[in-house]
Design an enzyme around this catalytic site. Structure first.
Site, PDB file in Angstrom:
ATOM      1  N   ARG A  30      36.653  27.169  52.409  1.00 11.92           N
ATOM      2  CA  ARG A  30      37.248  26.393  51.297  1.00 11.92           C
ATOM      3  C   ARG A  30      36.171  25.973  50.307  1.00 11.92           C
ATOM      4  O   ARG A  30      36.421  25.898  49.106  1.00 11.92           O
ATOM      5  CB  ARG A  30      37.916  25.133  51.855  1.00 11.92           C
ATOM      6  CG  ARG A  30      39.187  25.424  52.573  1.00 11.92           C
ATOM      7  CD  ARG A  30      39.651  24.259  53.393  1.00 11.92           C
ATOM      8  NE  ARG A  30      40.847  24.646  54.126  1.00 11.92           N
ATOM      9  CZ  ARG A  30      41.335  23.961  55.146  1.00 11.92           C
ATOM     10  NH1 ARG A  30      40.737  22.865  55.576  1.00 11.92           N
ATOM     11  NH2 ARG A  30      42.428  24.372  55.735  1.00 11.92           N
TER      12      ARG A  30
ATOM     13  N   GLU B   7      43.827  29.171  52.990  1.00 19.43           N
ATOM     14  CA  GLU B   7      42.794  28.167  53.313  1.00 19.43           C
ATOM     15  C   GLU B   7      43.319  26.758  53.107  1.00 19.43           C
ATOM     16  O   GLU B   7      42.604  25.880  52.629  1.00 19.43           O
ATOM     17  CB  GLU B   7      41.548  28.359  52.436  1.00 19.43           C
ATOM     18  CG  GLU B   7      41.071  29.772  52.350  1.00 19.43           C
ATOM     19  CD  GLU B   7      40.114  30.140  53.461  1.00 19.43           C
ATOM     20  OE1 GLU B   7      39.771  29.239  54.238  1.00 19.43           O
ATOM     21  OE2 GLU B   7      39.783  31.312  53.558  1.00 19.43           O
TER      22      GLU B   7
ATOM     23  N   ARG C  10      41.914  38.763  17.219  1.00 18.10           N
ATOM     24  CA  ARG C  10      43.334  39.045  16.965  1.00 18.10           C
ATOM     25  C   ARG C  10      43.831  38.260  15.741  1.00 18.10           C
ATOM     26  O   ARG C  10      43.732  37.032  15.713  1.00 18.10           O
ATOM     27  CB  ARG C  10      44.146  38.621  18.197  1.00 18.10           C
ATOM     28  CG  ARG C  10      45.645  38.644  18.032  1.00 18.10           C
ATOM     29  CD  ARG C  10      46.191  40.046  18.090  1.00 18.10           C
ATOM     30  NE  ARG C  10      47.639  40.055  17.970  1.00 18.10           N
ATOM     31  CZ  ARG C  10      48.337  41.174  17.891  1.00 18.10           C
ATOM     32  NH1 ARG C  10      47.735  42.353  17.927  1.00 18.10           N
ATOM     33  NH2 ARG C  10      49.648  41.144  17.778  1.00 18.10           N
TER      34      ARG C  10
ATOM     35  N   LEU D  71      44.009  33.454  62.246  1.00 21.83           N
ATOM     36  CA  LEU D  71      44.568  32.165  62.653  1.00 21.83           C
ATOM     37  C   LEU D  71      46.078  32.150  62.391  1.00 21.83           C
ATOM     38  O   LEU D  71      46.877  31.818  63.261  1.00 21.83           O
ATOM     39  CB  LEU D  71      43.876  31.030  61.876  1.00 21.83           C
ATOM     40  CG  LEU D  71      44.355  29.613  62.206  1.00 21.83           C
ATOM     41  CD1 LEU D  71      44.042  29.259  63.657  1.00 21.83           C
ATOM     42  CD2 LEU D  71      43.691  28.579  61.276  1.00 21.83           C
ATOM     43  N   THR D  72      46.483  32.530  61.169  1.00 20.65           N
ATOM     44  CA  THR D  72      47.892  32.459  60.765  1.00 20.65           C
ATOM     45  C   THR D  72      48.748  33.463  61.547  1.00 20.65           C
ATOM     46  O   THR D  72      48.294  34.566  61.860  1.00 20.65           O
ATOM     47  CB  THR D  72      48.003  32.772  59.256  1.00 20.65           C
ATOM     48  OG1 THR D  72      47.132  31.879  58.565  1.00 20.65           O
ATOM     49  CG2 THR D  72      49.415  32.601  58.741  1.00 20.65           C
TER      50      THR D  72
ATOM     51  N   PHE E 191      51.540  14.269  57.675  1.00 14.55           N
ATOM     52  CA  PHE E 191      51.794  15.675  58.000  1.00 14.55           C
ATOM     53  C   PHE E 191      53.095  15.878  58.772  1.00 14.55           C
ATOM     54  O   PHE E 191      53.714  16.911  58.685  1.00 14.55           O
ATOM     55  CB  PHE E 191      50.631  16.266  58.810  1.00 14.55           C
ATOM     56  CG  PHE E 191      49.471  16.648  57.942  1.00 14.55           C
ATOM     57  CD1 PHE E 191      49.445  17.874  57.308  1.00 14.55           C
ATOM     58  CD2 PHE E 191      48.431  15.764  57.727  1.00 14.55           C
ATOM     59  CE1 PHE E 191      48.391  18.234  56.493  1.00 14.55           C
ATOM     60  CE2 PHE E 191      47.373  16.108  56.904  1.00 14.55           C
ATOM     61  CZ  PHE E 191      47.346  17.333  56.276  1.00 14.55           C
TER      62      PHE E 191
END
Ligand SMILES: Cc1cc2nc3c(=O)[nH]c(=O)nc-3n(C[C@H](O)[C@H](O)[C@H](O)COP(=O)(O)OP(=O)(O)OC[C@H]3O[C@@H](n4cnc5c(N)ncnc54)[C@H](O)[C@@H]3O)c2cc1C
Length: 390
Positions: free
Chosen positions: A249, A369, A274, A137-138, A389
């Site tokens: 996702r 994602e 430790r 997709l990207t 957006f």
């Protein structure tokens, strides 16, 4: 000194699972212990992973497309799938990515939107791990805003489709037998099932990564790739890829808990052994505050994952709920990994311990994602009705 309690036993959370779910968790954990854990630091260091061998191992346990019905898939519940993701990512986020991309992106796209012929051709082989899939997709100039994609598919007069363009950051790309590629067409975004042997298709690997190094990440280059009319998926618009991303996702909501659990477990073991100033560093109040805060966030993240898993199995999970889960659980897992690193001191930067590897990996998980900013805006829109957006 009393016996220590495992962080996920603080609230007796095992009681949330039934016997079948526990069995899947245990068998996946055993496979990760045998096939991943002893080798993963070396894979990470070399930046190479035996993806084909791993896919077959995971396929033999039914982990590939395990939440899908038919075509050789296991047809298990969302919670079982989530628990498998958790155990895989306790091994390594890159290894979980191999399984997520295979099952939730590539196989799911074909299963949900493919023709019967496409399903029969690819899904049984992908379920066994004999064929590997990727999901493109990207692009170099199109990430959070996939509507701006440039890879183009045009239909020629004979009915074939011809694809030209480039995808970027594609998990499994160079080892894939089949790529689900999303392209702009005159009618909107369409998905295509592309055999990677098609003339004009190549998938050079992305180098110089400092995160998810035990995972194959590639460019997909399509130069006049000609496909038959039957290669197109039966969905138009971004709802196609977004439906697939929502599946993947969901797996990350659980997976991130696995990475965080592995960090905290190894850090507690380290801190009780430790010694500085004559006593275990786990005995210092400042360290205990860190451990307690991390255990709280780990248990809350697990509860959130289980809640979303039960909703998904009941058919009532909404996309903004997945955004809540991904946003919270990856953010908290990353915070836990970074805090664990401090408890390990200098050893915290060594691949001898899993913490810095998980921390580096989770930087990718925060971004892919849907970035944490994108999921914040999804939640913001759900709360206000206003789209921020653009
Ligand atoms: C290891 C790895 C594996 C991947 N695997 C795949 C894969 O298999 N398939 C695939 O298709 N992709 C894959 N990706 C790509 C991933 O999904 C994208 O990186 C992601 O969607 C973000 O896109 P971008 O990197 O282009 O960032 P950009 O979209 O350029 O974003 C840059 C920054 O701007 C912010 N931003 C963008 N838009 C807005 C906005 N409207 N409001 C506020 N902030 C905003 C982002 O949150 C981010 O912080 C992978 C990435 C990585 C690192």
């Amino acid at each position: 000194m009393s016996d220590p309690v495992h962080p996920l036993d603080l609230l007796a959370l095992d009681g949330l699972l039934d016997d079948d779910e526990r069995a899947i968790r245990e068998s996946t954990r055993r496979l990760v212990d045998d096939a991943v854990r002893p080798y993963v630091a070396e894979w990470f260091e070399r930046g190479e992973v035996p993806a084909r061998e791993l896919a077959k191992e995971f396929g033999s346990l039914g982990l590939l497309g395990m939440h899908l019905e038919g075509y050789g898939c296991a047809g298990l519940s969302a919670v079982s799938y989530g628990l498998a993701c958790l155990e895989l990512e306790a091994g390594d986020s890159g290894v979980r990515s191999l399984v997520s991309v295979q099952g939730s992106l590539a196989m799911y796209a074909i299963w949900r939107f493919g023709s019967e012929d496409q399903k029969l051709e690819w899904l049984p082989r992908m379920a066994t791990g004999d064929a590997i899939g990727c999901f493109g997709l990207t692009e170099p100039d199109s990430g959070s805003d996939p509507g701006s994609m440039r890879l183009r598919a045009r239909r020629d007069p004979g009915g074939d489709w011809v694809l030209d363009g480039t995808k970027m950051w594609i998990t499994n790309g160079s080892v894939a037998d089949v790529a689900v590629v999303w392209a702009a067409t005159d009618a909107g975004v369409r998905g295509f099932v592309v055999p990677t042997s098609a003339p004009g298709f190549s998938a050079p690997e992305v180098g110089r990564k400092l995160s998810l190094r035990a995972s194959v990440t590639s460019e997909l280059v399509l130069e006049g790739v000609r496909l038959p009319g039957s290669a197109v998926l039966d969905v138009v618009g971004l709802r196609g890829p977004l439906a697939c991303l929502n599946e993947a996702r969901f797996g990350i909501v659980y997976g991130a808990v696995g990475a965080a659990r592995d960090c905290l477990e190894s850090t507690i073991s380290y801190a009780v052994e430790r010694e500085q100033f004559g006593r275990p560093v786990a005995g210092f109040q400042l360290t205990q505050r860190k451990l307690a805060d991390m255990a709280l966030e780990l248990d809350k993240a697990y509860l959130l994952a289980m809640h979303l898993g039960r909703l998904k199995d009941a058919g009532s999970l909404r996309p903004e709920m997945v955004s809540v889960g991904k946003l919270n659980n990856v953010r908290e897992a990353l915070a836990i990994a970074r805090e664990c690193r401090t408890v390990l001191g200098a050893n915290g930067i060594s691949l001898e311990y899993p913490v810095i590897r998980h921390a580096a990996n989770l930087e990718s998980v925060l971004t892919y994602e849907g970035t944490s900013e994108v999921h914040t805006l999804v939640v913001g829109k759900a709360l206000t009705g206003l789209d921020a957006f653009r």
